[in-house]
Design a protein around this motif. Structure first.
Motif, mmCIF file in Angstrom:
data_model
loop_
_atom_site.group_PDB
_atom_site.id
_atom_site.type_symbol
_atom_site.label_atom_id
_atom_site.label_comp_id
_atom_site.label_asym_id
_atom_site.label_seq_id
_atom_site.Cartn_x
_atom_site.Cartn_y
_atom_site.Cartn_z
ATOM 1 N N CYS A 23 2.414 19.999 -0.075
ATOM 2 C CA CYS A 23 2.551 19.848 1.478
ATOM 3 C C CYS A 23 3.902 20.596 1.809
ATOM 4 C CB CYS A 23 2.846 18.449 1.787
ATOM 5 S SG CYS A 23 1.477 17.392 1.581
ATOM 6 N N VAL A 24 4.991 20.882 0.723
ATOM 7 C CA VAL A 24 6.259 21.342 1.257
ATOM 8 C C VAL A 24 6.261 22.632 0.653
ATOM 9 C CG1 VAL A 24 7.389 19.138 1.130
ATOM 10 C CG2 VAL A 24 7.395 20.405 -0.853
ATOM 11 N N MET A 25 5.352 23.282 0.018
ATOM 12 C CA MET A 25 5.355 24.800 -0.427
ATOM 13 C C MET A 25 5.196 25.759 0.904
ATOM 14 S SD MET A 25 5.285 26.501 -3.316
ATOM 15 C CE MET A 25 4.433 25.174 -4.515
ATOM 16 N N PRO A 26 6.179 26.485 1.181
ATOM 17 C CA PRO A 26 6.592 27.488 2.263
ATOM 18 C C PRO A 26 5.087 28.531 2.026
ATOM 19 C CG PRO A 26 8.114 27.872 0.756
ATOM 20 C CD PRO A 26 7.313 26.598 0.299
ATOM 21 N N LYS A 27 4.493 28.921 3.009
ATOM 22 C CA LYS A 27 3.490 29.824 3.208
ATOM 23 C C LYS A 27 3.845 31.190 2.397
ATOM 24 C CE LYS A 27 0.888 28.603 7.222
ATOM 25 N NZ LYS A 27 0.207 28.967 8.422
ATOM 26 N N GLU A 28 5.066 31.475 2.370
ATOM 27 C CA GLU A 28 5.428 32.702 1.874
ATOM 28 C C GLU A 28 5.141 32.625 0.073
ATOM 29 O OE1 GLU A 28 8.798 31.984 4.598
ATOM 30 O OE2 GLU A 28 7.192 31.017 3.568
ATOM 31 N N ARG A 29 5.551 31.590 -0.553
ATOM 32 C CA ARG A 29 5.183 31.185 -1.725
ATOM 33 C C ARG A 29 3.726 31.353 -2.087
ATOM 34 N NH1 ARG A 29 9.595 29.514 -5.259
ATOM 35 N NH2 ARG A 29 11.471 29.618 -4.101
ATOM 36 N N SER A 81 -0.402 21.730 5.760
ATOM 37 C CA SER A 81 -0.267 21.259 4.544
ATOM 38 C C SER A 81 -0.633 19.987 4.252
ATOM 39 C CB SER A 81 1.303 21.784 3.927
ATOM 40 O OG SER A 81 2.241 21.209 4.741
ATOM 41 N N CYS A 82 -0.118 18.972 5.124
ATOM 42 C CA CYS A 82 -0.436 17.492 4.821
ATOM 43 C C CYS A 82 -1.592 17.261 5.023
ATOM 44 C CB CYS A 82 0.496 16.808 5.937
ATOM 45 S SG CYS A 82 2.275 16.999 5.958
ATOM 46 N N MET A 83 -2.542 17.969 5.459
ATOM 47 C CA MET A 83 -4.033 17.418 5.381
ATOM 48 C C MET A 83 -4.829 18.414 4.052
ATOM 49 S SD MET A 83 -6.480 16.183 6.790
ATOM 50 C CE MET A 83 -6.311 16.092 8.603
ATOM 51 N N VAL A 84 -4.216 19.341 3.779
ATOM 52 C CA VAL A 84 -4.956 20.095 2.620
ATOM 53 C C VAL A 84 -4.557 19.388 1.112
ATOM 54 C CG1 VAL A 84 -3.052 21.694 1.934
ATOM 55 C CG2 VAL A 84 -5.240 22.536 1.529
#
Length: 374
Positions: free
Chosen positions: A75-81, A355-358
């Protein structure tokens, strides 16, 4: 003849309805003369799912309010990574290996599931050690292990690296995305909109790092911490322990999950982490950059660092989140999933926008799956 031990025999007692109801009664009695609401943040998504699955918000005294924290590494993984993982997977010479939760997480260019549909060789494993077999079977490919997770999974990545070095394996590289819990908790309690009164600390993190990592919160911020197991009886006992602290007007660090958690934690695992990794800043999705909250390979292990080997093709541009998504507020504990206008309509597990849903550990996923209980 003795009955053969079954797996369910190990956890049935921690899901016992009579014990759960007994704790409810004790908590109700303790809160009878307590004036006010106790806002408790369960840091880990595993706790969120237990709380929702077993209907604890409906069962528990209304003087207790749950705040859902940022302890879900996907959930906390930024989109850049995520974009970096996506780009790496599309390289002809690369087999990208990671843990299963990463498959559907959308970056700005798509998810790893999308990359697979385009022919990328993306593999999901339960154990990082599986990378050794994959590398052995594919000597002309480079296996990039996209390592994710909090303190719980970090030692496994270190153990893989140690074997790669010992066996002189030349076709395994690491893209490190490991993060740690206390630093982001500190950011939350220091924020001006903090509503947190106490924490349920994740026990699996403390099995590795010990309960000592939470000492500062009762000491410096007057926020009690109880390190809790993940079964419903564990959670109810932990809530009872927090309530007791408030009733007795104290703020302490306590361990509910004494079955495995100690104050010092797993010293060997900590030594392994310190041997190979250094602390660096990490950008938490929805929260921002948090100092010393991430891990990276030490310079002497640069030859195993995929970020260096593939520096020329990895994206560096910052990616903004969807403005309609309230995951940032949910991760900070200032909103609930149902406060988001797109929750359950545009944003669902089959079409995750936030991200909290995925993630299977995400708060929105828990509310969507068990929300009929509310």
């Amino acid at each position: 003849m003795e009955k053969e031990l079954q797996l369910k025999d190990l956890y049935d007692g921690f899901r016992d309805a009579k014990t759960i109801k007994a704790y409810k009664k004790i908590i109700d009695d303790d809160l009878k003369d307590y004036d006010g609401i106790i806002n408790i943040m369960e840091v880990c998504g595993g706790h969120t799912h237990t709380i929702m699955k077993y209907g604890i918000p409906q069962l528990i005294n209304k003087k207790i309010n749950f705040i859902h924290g940022p302890g879900c590494p996907v959930c906390v993984m930024p989109k850049e990574r995520i974009d970096s993982a996506y780009e790496l997977s599309l390289q002809e010479d690369v087999i990208l290996v990671t843990l299963g939760d990463m498959i559907k997480v959308p970056g700005s260019r798509g998810s790893l599931q999308n990359a697979r549909s385009q022919g990328a060789d993306v593999r999901f494993v339960y154990s990082p050690m599986e990378c050794i077999k994959i590398a052995s079977e594919n000597p002309n490919k480079t296996v990039v292990f996209f390592a994710i997770g909090f303190e719980t999974t970090t030692p496994m990545t270190c153990a893989l690296l140690e074997q790669v070095i010992k066996q002189d394996i030349t076709n395994i590289l690491f893209h490190i995305n490991h993060i740690t819990v206390p630093e982001v908790m500190r950011v939350l309690v220091q924020s001006s909109d903090c509503k947190i009164d106490a924490f349920l600390g994740p026990s699996h993190v403390s099995v590795i790092s010990g309960s000592k990592i939470y000492e500062e919160f009762p000491r410096d911020y007057n926020k009690p911490v109880v390190v809790s197991g993940f079964e419903p009886v564990d959670v109810m006992q932990s809530l009872y322990m927090i309530v007791k602290q408030f009733v007795e007007k104290r703020s302490d660090l306590e361990i509910e999950y004494k079955r495995l958690v100690s104050y010092e934690g797993n010293i060997k695992a900590q030594e392994l982490i310190n041997k190979y990794f250094k602390k660096v800043p990490f950008k938490f999705r929805g929260i921002g950059e948090v100092e010393d909250s991430g891990y990276e390979l030490k310079e002497q292990y640069d030859k195993y660092n995929a970020k260096i080997a593939y520096k020329e093709i990895l994206p560096t541009k910052e990616v903004k989140d969807n403005k309609a998504c309230r995951c940032p507020d949910i991760l900070k504990g200032v909103a609930k999933p149902h406060d988001c206008k797109i929750f359950g309509t545009l944003c669902t597990p089959t079409n995750p926008i936030g991200s909290c849903m995925v993630s299977s550990e995400g708060a929105c996923s828990a509310y969507y799956k068990y929300g009929n209980l509310l």
